[in-house]
Design an enzyme around this catalytic site. Structure first.
Site, short mmCIF file in Angstrom:
data_model
loop_
_atom_site.label_atom_id
_atom_site.label_comp_id
_atom_site.label_asym_id
_atom_site.label_seq_id
_atom_site.Cartn_x
_atom_site.Cartn_y
_atom_site.Cartn_z
N GLY A 123 0.81 -1.23 0.00
CA GLY A 123 0.00 0.00 0.00
C GLY A 123 0.83 1.26 0.00
N GLY A 162 2.54 3.68 1.57
CA GLY A 162 3.06 3.86 2.92
C GLY A 162 3.59 5.26 3.15
N ARG A 163 3.78 6.00 2.06
CA ARG A 163 4.29 7.37 2.23
C ARG A 163 3.80 8.27 1.10
NH1 ARG A 163 10.54 7.04 0.34
NH2 ARG A 163 10.35 5.25 -1.02
N LYS A 180 4.26 12.41 -2.57
CA LYS A 180 5.06 11.27 -2.09
C LYS A 180 6.09 11.78 -1.08
CE LYS A 180 8.12 7.56 -3.66
NZ LYS A 180 8.65 6.86 -4.83
N ASP A 208 8.80 5.49 8.02
CA ASP A 208 8.50 6.79 8.64
C ASP A 208 7.60 7.66 7.77
OD1 ASP A 208 10.21 7.47 6.61
OD2 ASP A 208 11.85 8.13 7.91
N ARG A 225 -2.00 -0.55 -9.75
CA ARG A 225 -0.89 -1.43 -10.12
C ARG A 225 -1.36 -2.88 -10.19
NH1 ARG A 225 3.00 1.54 -6.73
NH2 ARG A 225 2.00 3.57 -6.70
N ASP A 270 4.10 -4.60 -7.40
CA ASP A 270 3.49 -3.37 -6.86
C ASP A 270 4.03 -2.14 -7.56
OD1 ASP A 270 5.75 -4.48 -5.31
OD2 ASP A 270 5.73 -2.55 -4.32
N ASN A 271 5.07 -2.30 -8.35
CA ASN A 271 5.62 -1.16 -9.09
C ASN A 271 5.30 -1.25 -10.58
OD1 ASN A 271 6.70 -0.06 -6.78
ND2 ASN A 271 8.70 -0.99 -7.05
#
Ligand code: AMP
Ligand code: MG
Length: 583
Positions: free
Chosen positions: A167, A169-170, A190, A202, A267, A337-338
């Site tokens: 997912g 994440g950032r 992003k 993070d 994706r 995922d990419n």
């Protein structure tokens, strides 16, 4: 000579590991027109790419307060995560979670902006990017009108294995923007903070990786390769800890945010997570949405619509990877995922443009096994498309599943055909002759043997006249000079010149111009990016801007680029550069 090379050459075509050739079902004709670029709706050949920089656009928005996005379509189409709160959790039965970006700390600075995107896609006067408001909007610190920020739930196969929930994440989806041309673009920031998908991360992105994503996505666009776009790059003073080479040497870097755009960010992994967790109704819903929104040629009432969708993705993915190969681009992390469902290049991380020609070139130092070497990309595409088929299987009948397997078998042939066409264009070859594959593969083999520079060998071949080639007068042509040291160079040259001489009504000038339009003089070499990054980390963004400008016209010789040595032999320190997954 011929016999020495014949065997190896056929093992070499496409610098890939394929041998079988199949014909894809939906492309039944052997007519080359069937495989023309025009068959692809979203892919353009470099000749058709024109910078919009010089186009004067009137009635651009001067006020960011007027800029409005919409999240309605996505929110109304899909259920949202029912768990409330922006904390990491296993997410089920939804496509998105609501998640608000976390503003970056400290003063913000605009490090780079793409006028082409701001004016040509977002209908904004580029002057607005100089305002404090823009810094806030484009970094996720303030939400534009209509924005309901979302993080997308997806999974993926990473380095060959199912990795479960990944997912955004950032990254935060901010909304869709419908522009004056009637195009709909999805905006994302992003590096904008944690989401339910942040796992142990993070939620941030550092300056170096953000500069690379900004520059490369714009550079790829102007190379004519389908890609997400970057509108702006904003850097902050927020400390971000990174162990860049995973060797225990943790350093404090700074957070940055790229405002990026794509027609869709879905994706292969977006479908995989639903199939893996048995959410088949939602899988069908997402597929129908993607087809309706992005594949207008597929009828929603067609009982074979998912199969047709699959065949288009197979075809376009093959095309995309052939385009990567034609400019020497290695993505670096070809996980499912990419891999975009629209077959555009997304998620720029440890990518690299190959310098010395080498099918085993691996841009990512974290990729110990070379799984994503440049020469393996085509076969990795096949792996990823197999995973896509696995994700589609729950909505396909037995018969359709069998047909989908036949379609997948056609991938190799499609890829080889695309590759062949592109490399023929790179050599300025018109029509089709029996030895064309041989001429291409022979050249690549010589380039490999002599470690010739991929970009400049093709470029310099475009810049010499037939007479110069014949006389081997390569003054100041460092890449060609290098290639010509190969013991079989004369044999190749003879064959190539003979082939070219048979092209009726083709002048030397036309031949050169055609080649110059597909063989860039400038690509984003690691050392170029690195030098710009070092300065950017000290708040000097001049080199980012310089590179961005130059790479917006990669097929045109430019004085500033020549002065900066961007078409020269790479400096010695370039060899020592490493790029890892850390970002
Ligand atoms: P990537 O390698 O950039 O494609 O990222 C793979 C996955 O890791 C995606 O789900 C990202 O959102 C996530 N990810 C990468 N870096 C971070 C980070 N610093 N914080 C949170 N998630 C991250
Ligand atoms: Mg990714």
């Amino acid at each position: 000579m011929w016999s020495i090379y014949t065997a190896l050459v056929f093992a070499l075509v496409a610098a890939s590991r394929f041998t079988p050739v199949y014909v894809l079902e939906f492309c039944q004709s052997t007519d080359p027109d069937c495989h023309d670029d025009t068959a692809s709706n979203s892919h353009r050949s470099p000749h058709t790419v024109k910078s919009r920089w010089n186009v004067s656009v009137s009635n651009l928005m001067q006020d960011l307060g007027q800029f409005r996005v919409s999240c309605k379509k996505l929110i109304e189409a899909f259920p949202l995560d029912e768990v409330d709160g922006n904390f990491v959790h296993a997410v089920k039965n939804c496509i998105f979670s609501e998640s608000t970006p976390t503003p970056l700390k400290g003063p913000l600075r605009l490090a780079a902006v793409s006028k082409d995107v701001i004016e040509g896609i977002l209908d904004l006067d580029v002057a607005v990017t100089q305002s404090d408001d823009f810094l806030q909007y484009a970094s996720g610190g303030r939400l534009m009108l209509g924005s309901v920020p979302l993080a997308h739930r997806y999974g993926g196969h990473q380095f060959g294995y199912w990795a479960g929930q990944l997912g955004d994440g950032r990254a935060h989806f901010l909304g869709q923007y419908s522009n004056r041309k009637g195009e709909i673009w999805e905006l994302q920031v992003k590096g904008s903070g944690k989401t339910p998908y942040s796992r142990s991360g993070d939620g941030r992105a550092v300056i170096r990786s953000s500069v690379r994503e900004f520059l490369c996505s714009e550079a790829m666009h102007f190379l004519g390769v389908p890609t997400s776009r970057a509108a702006s790059l904003i850097v902050s003073e927020e400390p971000v800890l990174r162990d860049q080479f995973y060797n225990g040497n943790v350093k404090t870097e700074r957070g940055a945010v790229v405002l990026r755009l794509a027609k869709s960010w879905f994706r292969i992994g977006s479908l995989e997570i639903l199939a893996q967790s048995g959410e088949i109704d939602l899988l069908r819903k997402l597929l129908d949405f993607v087809i309706n929104e992005h594949f207008p040629s597929i009828s929603s009432s067609d009982p074979d619509k998912y199969l047709v969708f699959y065949s288009v993705v197979v075809n376009e993915t093959a095309h995309l990877i052939a385009q990567w190969m034609s400019v020497g681009f290695a993505h670096g992390v070809c996980n499912t995922d990419n891999f975009s469902l629209l077959s555009i290049t997304i998620d720029y991380g440890p990518f690299g443009f190959m310098e010395s020609y080498n099918p085993n070139f691996v841009p990512n130092t974290s990729d110990d096994e070379g799984r994503y070497s440049i020469g393996a990309q085509a076969s990795v595409g096949l792996f990823n498309l197999e995973k896509l088929l696995g994700a589609l299987s729950p909505v396909l009948t037995q018969k359709q599943q069998k047909e989908a397997k036949v379609i997948l078998k056609g991938y190799v042939g499609i890829y080889q055909m695309r590759f062949h066409q592109m490399f023929k264009e790179k050599l300025g070859l018109l029509g089709e002759e029996e030895e064309d594959s041989y001429i291409i593969a022979f050249l690549l083999k010589m380039m490999e043997d002599t470690q010739s520079d991929f970009t400049m060998t093709f470029r310099q071949l475009s810049e010499v006249s037939v007479l110069q080639l014949y006389n081997r007068s390569f003054t100041q042509m460092w890449a060609l000079d290098n290639l010509s040291l190969h013991k079989h160079f004369s044999d190749w040259l003879k064959m190539y010149l003979l082939r070219v001489s048979r092209q009726e009504n083709d002048t030397d000038l036309d031949h050169q111009n055609r080649m110059k339009n597909v063989n860039p003089r400038y690509v984003l070499r690691n050392w170029m990016a690195e030098s710009a990054i070092r300065k950017a980390e000290m708040n000097d963004f001049s080199e980012v801007e310089l590179l961005h400008n130059i790479l917006s016209s990669p097929f045109v010789t430019q004085q500033t680029a020549e002065e900066a040595g961007y078409a020269a032999r790479p400096p010695l320190w370039a060899n020592r550069l490493k790029v890892s997954c850390s970002s």
